[in-house]
Design a protein around this motif. Structure first.
Motif, PDB file in Angstrom:
ATOM      1  N   LEU A  59       0.848  -1.190   0.000  1.00  0.00           N
ATOM      2  CA  LEU A  59       0.000   0.000   0.000  1.00  0.00           C
ATOM      3  C   LEU A  59       0.885   1.243   0.000  1.00  0.00           C
ATOM      4  N   VAL A  60       0.545   2.199  -0.868  1.00  0.00           N
ATOM      5  CA  VAL A  60       1.287   3.470  -0.881  1.00  0.00           C
ATOM      6  C   VAL A  60       0.283   4.609  -0.738  1.00  0.00           C
ATOM      7  N   VAL A  61       0.492   5.458   0.265  1.00  0.00           N
ATOM      8  CA  VAL A  61      -0.368   6.620   0.460  1.00  0.00           C
ATOM      9  C   VAL A  61       0.492   7.873   0.340  1.00  0.00           C
ATOM     10  N   ASN A  62       0.133   8.726  -0.594  1.00  0.00           N
ATOM     11  CA  ASN A  62       0.849   9.993  -0.745  1.00  0.00           C
ATOM     12  C   ASN A  62       0.129  11.083   0.039  1.00  0.00           C
ATOM     13  N   PRO A  63       0.848  12.148   0.378  1.00  0.00           N
ATOM     14  CA  PRO A  63       0.198  13.259   1.076  1.00  0.00           C
ATOM     15  C   PRO A  63      -1.018  13.748   0.301  1.00  0.00           C
ATOM     16  N   GLY A  64      -2.082  14.027   1.017  1.00  0.00           N
ATOM     17  CA  GLY A  64      -3.296  14.543   0.399  1.00  0.00           C
ATOM     18  C   GLY A  64      -4.279  13.472  -0.049  1.00  0.00           C
TER      19      GLY A  64
END
Ligand code: ADP
Ligand code: MG
Lengths: 247, 365
Positions: A24-29
């Motif tokens: 899982l990859v979560v970027n800012p925003g």
């Protein structure tokens, strides 16, 4: 810089493999919804991100702002910016909600090298947040979650989220047990928290919440892995077809 | 266990001997009886008997802020609450033998029905004090102990019909202690004890409440923090003698490393006391290693038609609660302190609560 990166994560609880190579990859925003049938490992993922003891990472890694956090203690993870809204918030009789909020905020301020908020400003801020969440200020005097209804407990989690302003919010079935009015209040709270620097991992069993908190990505967790990813259209499809076709 | 022995020169004052037919022989029997041995199983009795030899002074008393000198009671004028079985507490009778007895009669005049506030400050061992509260009188009793000297202290209270007493007491100083408290609660009278203490090398509290009139109510909330290798022994008896009486007791104690805590709580419901409601909870928390915690709630019920519950637990801090706090950024130590404090807070009530909380925080910090 990615906010959160989970790489090929496998986790066991009491020698049972629950997560089996999750990415899982979560970027800012961004808001990432995680959906999946009961028992698929959603809470396990949430707990392991928060560092709960008894969850054994057997392989893979977890990164927050490109730093490895597996070796961090739970409070150090909170200091680093992780917040978990519990699926079942714990009652802590004898500690007033206000005292608890102040203790948390003071610890985080200290860890962030910020000045501790003064008591008056703190009080005002908490009352204001409580109001936006339709929480009676009397709740602030009661023991943490003590005798709160299911919905009140969930709103109290969001109150903590809005007060502590973490960088990564992991919300574990914050919608379960809420009636439609409370659901909207909670959704509004989460939406007001969102900005371009923070991120949300939104765990839910139902598509309903996603009508109010619109996710950037929807992932389906089944048998310890993400088996499908898409946009909010995927959630609607799941609502119609259920989970069975994916596994 | 070796027999307990009184100091050789004990003389039983005539008034006591007459009124209660107390003989030296009875003392020795009571001191060495099975029930006495049971009550003193975890605390050595001899040091307490020795403590009773210490010189005691008249108690420091103020009423509504003014110092008063309690009357020194002579012979023959003593009624309730002294009338009781010698076997219940031979130590308390010893205190009466060794020391002068003082008495305070508290009654509200019709003109002023305001609250009467009695303060007792213990700076040394005190001679026994008997406080009689007249019917329909409302009293607040505040008791503090501020000496690190060894101390014994005996207090007898009688509550007249319809009276109210809220009794708050804090004892956070070091020093050996034996504290005896006996309260008779008359018809429709309410007694409420708010008890906060620490452990010392020897700290023994004997509390004996008797609901003697119909409708009497007894209430105790008690919090204790027993530091490393210290001791607290609480022996509590609540008797329901008249019908339709009630009692509610809650005791929370925290024991640190190698501390020794004993709680013995007996509820005794006499025959002819239907309609009794009695509840007792004792919770103990061991923090750190190898604390010794003995807890024994006992029920003796000789009437049908009563509601009664008692429970005792010995445990540790709740892991879920700890994780919840830590996940919000509290260090494990801070979380432990917060939860320990909360555990005591549930039994820290009344006008001395803030002072007690500050003391608990210091012990806990
Ligand atoms: N503490 C635990 N001990 C043993 N098994 C657990 C524990 N926590 C979770 N599990 C098991 O892990 C699986 C996933 O649980 P969970 O992560 O709570 O699923 P979800 O939140 O998706 O419903 C389930 O089979 C559950 O029984
Ligand atoms: Mg779950």
């Amino acid at each position: 810089m990615t906010l959160l990166e989970v790489k090929d994560l496998s986790v066991s609880v009491a020698d049972n493999a629950i997560l089996k190579g999750l990415n899982l990859v979560v970027n800012p925003g961004e808001v990432h919804a995680i959906m999946g049938p009961n028992g698929s490992g959603k809470s396990t993922l949430a707990n392991v991100l928060a560092g709960k003891p008894d969850y054994q990472v057997t392989s893979g890694s977890i990164w927050l702002n490109d730093s490895n956090i597996e070796d961090l203690e739970p409070h150090e993870r909170a200091h680093a910016g992780i917040f978990l809204a519990f699926q079942y918030p714990v009652e802590v009789p004898g500690v007033s909600n206000m005292e608890f909020l102040k203790a948390s905020l003071d610890c985080l301020a200290k860890a962030r090298d910020e000045p501790q908020p003064n008591a008056g400003a703190f009080l005002k801020r908490v009352r204001k947040i409580a109001q936006t969440l339709d929480l009676n200020p009397e709740f602030l005097k009661r023991g943490v979650n003590e005798g709160f209804s299911g919905g009140e407990k969930k709103r109290n989690e969001i109150l903590q989220l809005l007060l502590l302003e973490p960088q990564l919010a992991v919300l574990d079935e914050t919608d379960s047990g809420l009636d439609i009015d409370a659901l909207q209040v909670v959704a509004q709270g989460v939406n007001s928290y969102r900005n371009e620097n923070n991120g949300v991992v939104l765990i839910t069993h139902y598509q309903r919440l996603l009508e109010y908190i619109v996710p950037d990505y929807v992932h389906v967790l089944a048998d310890g892995k993400i088996v499908q990813s898409g946009d909010k259209g995927l959630a609607q499809e799941l609502e119609k077809k259920g989970y069975a076709w994916l596994t | 266990m070796a027999d307990l022995a009184l100091q050789g020169h004990l003389e039983i004052p005539a008034w006591l001997a007459q009124q209660h037919e107390v003989k030296l022989l009875d003392f020795n029997q009571a001191l060495n009886s099975k029930s006495h041995k049971e009550r003193w199983k975890y605390t050595k009795a001899q040091p307490v008997l020795d403590l009773l030899k210490l010189e005691a002074r008249a108690p420091h008393v103020t009423i509504n802020g003014r110092a008063v000198t309690p009357a020194t009671t002579g012979h023959g004028s003593i009624q309730s609450p002294l009338i009781a079985n010698l076997a219940d507490s031979p130590e308390a009778y010893l205190a009466l033998c060794n020391q002068h007895l003082h008495s305070l009669d508290i009654a509200c005049s019709d003109a002023d029905s305001a609250l009467i506030k009695i303060e007792l400050e213990h700076t040394h061992s005190t001679q026994p004090l008997m406080i009689k509260i007249a019917e329909n009188t409302t009293v607040e009793l505040i008791e503090r102990t501020s000496t690190e000297n060894d101390l014994h202290q005996t207090l007898w209270i009688a509550l007249g019909a319809g009276s109210r007493l809220v009794h708050s007491r804090n004892d956070f100083a070091n020093g050996n202690r034996w504290r005896y408290l006996k309260v008779d609660i008359g018809q429709d009278a309410h007694y409420n004890l708010q008890n906060h203490s620490t452990g010392t090398s020897l700290h023994r509290q004997d509390i004996h409440l008797r609901c003697t009139g119909p409708g009497a109510h007894a209430q105790i909330s008690s919090a204790g923090y027993i530091p490393k290798a210290k001791h607290l022994d609480q022996q509590v008896v609540v008797e329901h003698i008249a019908p339709n009486t009630s009692s509610q007791q809650i005791f929370h104690n925290i024991a640190q490393d190698k501390a020794k805590v004993t709680f013995n709580g007996r509820i005794h419901i006499h025959p002819h006391a239907p309609g009794t409601v009695a509840h007792l909870t004792n919770k103990n928390l061991g923090v750190g290693d190898s604390a010794t915690i003995n807890t024994k709630p006992e029920l003796e019920i000789y009437t049908d038609d009563v509601i009664c519950s008692h429970g005792a637990t010995v445990g540790q801090l709740d892991e879920q609660q700890l994780f919840y706090c830590i996940s919000r950024g509290l260090s494990p130590l801070a979380a432990r302190q917060l939860l320990s404090q909360a555990f005591l807070q549930q039994c820290t009530l009344g006008v001395l609560a803030e002072e007690a909380t500050n003391n608990f925080k210091k012990l806990n910090g």
